[in-house]
Design a protein around this motif. Sequence first.
Motif, PDB file in Angstrom:
ATOM      1  N   CYS A 154      27.471  77.022  26.797  1.00  0.00           N
ATOM      2  CA  CYS A 154      26.597  77.701  25.832  1.00  0.00           C
ATOM      3  C   CYS A 154      27.018  77.416  24.395  1.00  0.00           C
ATOM      4  N   GLN A 155      28.263  76.997  24.210  1.00  0.00           N
ATOM      5  CA  GLN A 155      28.745  76.642  22.879  1.00  0.00           C
ATOM      6  C   GLN A 155      28.427  75.183  22.543  1.00  0.00           C
ATOM      7  N   GLY A 156      27.795  74.482  23.496  1.00  0.00           N
ATOM      8  CA  GLY A 156      27.409  73.102  23.256  1.00  0.00           C
ATOM      9  C   GLY A 156      28.505  72.085  23.504  1.00  0.00           C
ATOM     10  N   LEU A 157      29.581  72.479  24.207  1.00  0.00           N
ATOM     11  CA  LEU A 157      30.682  71.551  24.476  1.00  0.00           C
ATOM     12  C   LEU A 157      30.307  70.566  25.575  1.00  0.00           C
ATOM     13  N   THR A 158      30.894  69.388  25.530  1.00  0.00           N
ATOM     14  CA  THR A 158      30.652  68.363  26.541  1.00  0.00           C
ATOM     15  C   THR A 158      31.584  68.588  27.739  1.00  0.00           C
ATOM     16  N   SER A 188      18.959  73.614  34.702  1.00  0.00           N
ATOM     17  CA  SER A 188      19.414  72.898  33.504  1.00  0.00           C
ATOM     18  C   SER A 188      20.378  73.739  32.678  1.00  0.00           C
ATOM     19  N   THR A 189      21.012  73.083  31.700  1.00  0.00           N
ATOM     20  CA  THR A 189      21.906  73.788  30.781  1.00  0.00           C
ATOM     21  C   THR A 189      21.124  74.816  29.964  1.00  0.00           C
ATOM     22  N   ALA A 190      19.897  74.462  29.564  1.00  0.00           N
ATOM     23  CA  ALA A 190      19.069  75.402  28.795  1.00  0.00           C
ATOM     24  C   ALA A 190      18.831  76.685  29.581  1.00  0.00           C
ATOM     25  N   GLU A 191      18.591  76.573  30.876  1.00  0.00           N
ATOM     26  CA  GLU A 191      18.388  77.764  31.708  1.00  0.00           C
ATOM     27  C   GLU A 191      19.688  78.551  31.837  1.00  0.00           C
TER      28      GLU A 191
END
Length: 203
Positions: A154-158, A188-191
Motif C-alpha cells: 500500500c506504500q507503493g514499495l516493489t 490486483s494490488t489496487a484491490e
Amino acid sequence: MFSSGLISVLSEKDQFEITAISNALKELLPELKTGSPDVLLVDILHCDNGGIQLLRKIMRAVPDLPVILLTSMQYSDCFTDHVKLGVKGFVFENETPEDLKEAIRKVLAGSNYLPKEMQKWLKEISPSGKQNSNVLRKKNTLTDREISILKLFCQGLTYKEIGERLFISPRTVETHKKNILTKLRLKSTAEMVKYAFHNRLII
C-alpha cells in the motif's frame, strides 16, 4: 494567487510556518532537502495525470516526508495510486480553511486524513451487508507477516524493496502476495489497497 491564499490561511495567528513555496519540481526538491519541512502540501488540481509522476519523484527524494494532496473527486481514479505512493492526507478544493488545518494537524500527529466525501466514496465502492462482513472476517485469516506485506504494498514499495525491508527474497514476497490475493479473493494490488482502506489497516 492560489499560493498567496494558502499562505494567508496557514499563517493566521502563527499556527504554521511556511518554509517554502514552489511551482516547479526542480525548485522544490532542493527546498525539501535543505528546509526540513514537517509536511508537504501538493496541489494536484493543476497537475497532469493526477500528479502521479510528480509524487513519485518527490517520494523518491524525501521518502519520510508526509504529503497532503489538495485535490477533488474528479481524481478518484488516482486515489489508490496516491495511497500506494504513501500520501497521508487528502483535502478537497471545496473544503474550508479549518479542514485544511485539521488535515495538517492529523498528519503531523501521525494519522491519515480523508475528507467526508472521500470516506463516503470508499463506503460506496466497498462490499455491503453480508459480503462486507465476510471481508472483515477474512482479515483475521491473514498472518502478521501477510498484513505487514499488505501494508508495504500500500506504500507503493516493489517486491525487492519489501524483501529488503523484511529480510526476505523478492520471490518470497511474491508468494506472500499471491497468498494474500487468494485468501481475500482479490485480483490486483489496487484491490489490496481498497481492502486495506476498508479494514482500517492504513488509516
